[in-house]
Motif scaffolding. Structure first.
Motif, PDB file in Angstrom:
ATOM      1  N   UNK A  94     -56.234 -46.548 -17.118  1.00  0.00           N
ATOM      2  CA  UNK A  94     -57.466 -45.833 -17.454  1.00  0.00           C
ATOM      3  C   UNK A  94     -58.402 -45.784 -16.247  1.00  0.00           C
ATOM      4  N   UNK A  95     -58.592 -46.919 -15.571  1.00  0.00           N
ATOM      5  CA  UNK A  95     -59.479 -46.939 -14.409  1.00  0.00           C
ATOM      6  C   UNK A  95     -58.926 -46.098 -13.265  1.00  0.00           C
ATOM      7  N   UNK A  96     -57.626 -46.112 -13.087  1.00  0.00           N
ATOM      8  CA  UNK A  96     -57.016 -45.294 -12.041  1.00  0.00           C
ATOM      9  C   UNK A  96     -57.187 -43.806 -12.320  1.00  0.00           C
ATOM     10  N   UNK A  97     -57.009 -43.411 -13.567  1.00  0.00           N
ATOM     11  CA  UNK A  97     -57.179 -41.994 -13.901  1.00  0.00           C
ATOM     12  C   UNK A  97     -58.634 -41.566 -13.776  1.00  0.00           C
ATOM     13  N   UNK A  98     -59.560 -42.436 -14.111  1.00  0.00           N
ATOM     14  CA  UNK A  98     -60.983 -42.113 -13.955  1.00  0.00           C
ATOM     15  C   UNK A  98     -61.330 -41.965 -12.477  1.00  0.00           C
ATOM     16  N   UNK A  99     -60.710 -42.754 -11.625  1.00  0.00           N
ATOM     17  CA  UNK A  99     -60.987 -42.675 -10.189  1.00  0.00           C
ATOM     18  C   UNK A  99     -60.316 -41.469  -9.545  1.00  0.00           C
ATOM     19  N   UNK A 100     -59.134 -41.098 -10.001  1.00  0.00           N
ATOM     20  CA  UNK A 100     -58.404 -39.992  -9.374  1.00  0.00           C
ATOM     21  C   UNK A 100     -58.903 -38.616  -9.796  1.00  0.00           C
ATOM     22  N   UNK A 101     -59.455 -38.495 -10.978  1.00  0.00           N
ATOM     23  CA  UNK A 101     -59.914 -37.190 -11.451  1.00  0.00           C
ATOM     24  C   UNK A 101     -61.026 -36.609 -10.575  1.00  0.00           C
ATOM     25  N   UNK A 102     -62.063 -37.359 -10.205  1.00  0.00           N
ATOM     26  CA  UNK A 102     -63.079 -36.774  -9.310  1.00  0.00           C
ATOM     27  C   UNK A 102     -62.555 -36.450  -7.924  1.00  0.00           C
ATOM     28  N   UNK A 103     -61.478 -37.083  -7.491  1.00  0.00           N
ATOM     29  CA  UNK A 103     -60.881 -36.751  -6.197  1.00  0.00           C
ATOM     30  C   UNK A 103     -60.005 -35.507  -6.299  1.00  0.00           C
ATOM     31  N   UNK A 104     -59.350 -35.348  -7.423  1.00  0.00           N
ATOM     32  CA  UNK A 104     -58.398 -34.255  -7.592  1.00  0.00           C
ATOM     33  C   UNK A 104     -59.098 -32.901  -7.734  1.00  0.00           C
ATOM     34  N   UNK A 105     -60.183 -32.852  -8.474  1.00  0.00           N
ATOM     35  CA  UNK A 105     -60.832 -31.563  -8.748  1.00  0.00           C
ATOM     36  C   UNK A 105     -61.349 -30.872  -7.486  1.00  0.00           C
ATOM     37  N   UNK A 106     -62.097 -31.529  -6.599  1.00  0.00           N
ATOM     38  CA  UNK A 106     -62.508 -30.827  -5.365  1.00  0.00           C
ATOM     39  C   UNK A 106     -61.330 -30.496  -4.444  1.00  0.00           C
ATOM     40  N   UNK A 107     -60.330 -31.358  -4.415  1.00  0.00           N
ATOM     41  CA  UNK A 107     -59.162 -31.073  -3.569  1.00  0.00           C
ATOM     42  C   UNK A 107     -58.411 -29.857  -4.092  1.00  0.00           C
ATOM     43  N   UNK A 108     -58.319 -29.738  -5.387  1.00  0.00           N
ATOM     44  CA  UNK A 108     -57.654 -28.573  -5.982  1.00  0.00           C
ATOM     45  C   UNK A 108     -58.417 -27.287  -5.666  1.00  0.00           C
ATOM     46  N   UNK A 109     -59.743 -27.380  -5.725  1.00  0.00           N
ATOM     47  CA  UNK A 109     -60.557 -26.205  -5.413  1.00  0.00           C
ATOM     48  C   UNK A 109     -60.463 -25.847  -3.930  1.00  0.00           C
ATOM     49  N   UNK A 110     -60.332 -26.844  -3.058  1.00  0.00           N
ATOM     50  CA  UNK A 110     -60.247 -26.590  -1.621  1.00  0.00           C
ATOM     51  C   UNK A 110     -58.923 -25.944  -1.230  1.00  0.00           C
ATOM     52  N   UNK A 111     -57.898 -26.114  -2.028  1.00  0.00           N
ATOM     53  CA  UNK A 111     -56.623 -25.486  -1.695  1.00  0.00           C
ATOM     54  C   UNK A 111     -56.645 -23.976  -1.911  1.00  0.00           C
ATOM     55  N   UNK A 112     -57.610 -23.475  -2.617  1.00  0.00           N
ATOM     56  CA  UNK A 112     -57.713 -22.035  -2.859  1.00  0.00           C
ATOM     57  C   UNK A 112     -58.426 -21.297  -1.736  1.00  0.00           C
ATOM     58  N   UNK A 113     -58.967 -22.024  -0.752  1.00  0.00           N
ATOM     59  CA  UNK A 113     -59.705 -21.406   0.349  1.00  0.00           C
ATOM     60  C   UNK A 113     -58.747 -21.149   1.504  1.00  0.00           C
ATOM     61  N   UNK A 114     -58.860 -19.971   2.093  1.00  0.00           N
ATOM     62  CA  UNK A 114     -58.041 -19.639   3.257  1.00  0.00           C
ATOM     63  C   UNK A 114     -58.548 -20.438   4.454  1.00  0.00           C
ATOM     64  N   UNK A 115     -57.689 -21.173   5.143  1.00  0.00           N
ATOM     65  CA  UNK A 115     -58.154 -22.015   6.261  1.00  0.00           C
ATOM     66  C   UNK A 115     -58.751 -21.235   7.420  1.00  0.00           C
ATOM     67  N   UNK A 116     -58.359 -19.997   7.616  1.00  0.00           N
ATOM     68  CA  UNK A 116     -58.895 -19.224   8.745  1.00  0.00           C
ATOM     69  C   UNK A 116     -60.283 -18.680   8.478  1.00  0.00           C
ATOM     70  N   UNK A 117     -60.672 -18.573   7.236  1.00  0.00           N
ATOM     71  CA  UNK A 117     -62.004 -18.053   6.955  1.00  0.00           C
ATOM     72  C   UNK A 117     -63.088 -19.127   7.041  1.00  0.00           C
TER      73      UNK A 117
END
Length: 61
Positions: free
Chosen positions: A33-56
């Motif tokens: 439970x504690x691991x999932x609570x800690x990983x969720x806030x890390x996963x959401x911004x990382x997932x959103x950052x993968x949608x950005x084109x690196x050259x822009x």
């Protein structure tokens, strides 16, 4: 390990719902439970950052 050492002091309070102080299932469940609570806030911004084109990104800064 600290929890296992300290459970001798307050042993009478842990018998709620028939859970022993040294129950490995409880320790594993709390860890998951504690691991999932800690990983969720890390996963959401990382997932959103993968949608950005690196050259822009350098062009906008």
């Amino acid at each position: 390990m600290l929890a296992l050492g300290l459970n001798q002091f307050r042993k009478e309070h842990f018998w709620l719902y028939h859970v022993k102080p040294t129950d490995p299932t409880t320790y594993a469940a709390v860890g998951v439970i504690l691991l999932s609570i800690a990983l969720l806030p890390c996963y959401l911004p990382a997932r959103r950052a993968t949608n950005v084109d690196p050259m822009t990104v350098p062009r906008h800064e």
